[in-house]
Enzyme design. Sequence first.
Site, short mmCIF file in Angstrom:
data_model
loop_
_atom_site.label_atom_id
_atom_site.label_comp_id
_atom_site.label_asym_id
_atom_site.label_seq_id
_atom_site.Cartn_x
_atom_site.Cartn_y
_atom_site.Cartn_z
N ARG A 57 15.20 4.80 -20.41
CA ARG A 57 13.94 5.03 -19.76
C ARG A 57 12.92 4.56 -20.22
O ARG A 57 11.94 4.56 -19.69
CB ARG A 57 13.88 5.95 -19.33
CG ARG A 57 14.97 7.01 -18.08
CD ARG A 57 15.17 8.02 -17.87
NE ARG A 57 16.39 9.01 -19.15
CZ ARG A 57 16.67 9.84 -19.60
NH1 ARG A 57 15.32 10.48 -19.03
NH2 ARG A 57 17.26 9.90 -20.80
N GLU A 110 18.83 14.97 -29.58
CA GLU A 110 18.84 16.73 -28.97
C GLU A 110 19.89 16.82 -28.58
O GLU A 110 20.36 17.93 -28.18
CB GLU A 110 17.37 16.38 -27.83
CG GLU A 110 17.19 18.02 -27.94
CD GLU A 110 16.50 18.20 -26.69
OE1 GLU A 110 16.13 17.44 -25.48
OE2 GLU A 110 15.72 19.57 -26.25
#
Length: 168
Positions: free
Chosen positions: A59, A96
């Site tokens: 992204r 994460e």
Amino acid sequence: MSKLELEKLIRDVPDFPKKGIIFKDITPLLSDRFSETINEVISLIDWDGIECVAGIESRGFIFAAAIAQKLDIGFIPIRKKGKLPPPVISESYSLEYGEDTLEVSTLYNKQKVIIVDDVIATGGTLSASIKLCNKANLEIHGCLALINLSFLNDLKNSEIPIKSVFEY
Ligand code: AMP
């Protein structure tokens, strides 16, 4: 549109892609206000002398490519393992939600770069990218993101300036 109105186009998706993660879905913002969003990111810093934007797959590419086009500067891809042809250097890091390895070409020659991604969470991806760009002999002048989940990282203490449009 004000920054506050832009922020309303970011959707919080609980428990995606894993339980406990609140995923920041920026796709409504990209489809409604892409150019404005890119301008907000660009306005975070002074670009004088910057030669390239290094985008982090995948992204980060959306932002880095649009910035490079708008400012007429170069684009450097920081890619997932195995995508770039040699010679490359690699850096592994924890996410994460998982683990990954990033790579960058070693064929650059001291370009002044800004590293760009969409979201900074734990900061693992960005820290690996900083290490990679340093090893690749690039001159890092700063890092930008649309969103910094700063409660998940300690990048405030980083030597390299890190800025974002939205911080939580
Ligand atoms: P991290 O290495 O933990 O800073 O993770 C950053 C990368 O994972 C970015 O490239 C983001 O695209 C993605 N990411 C991590 N956490 C989130 C989140 N809560 N919402 C959206 N994207 C995320």
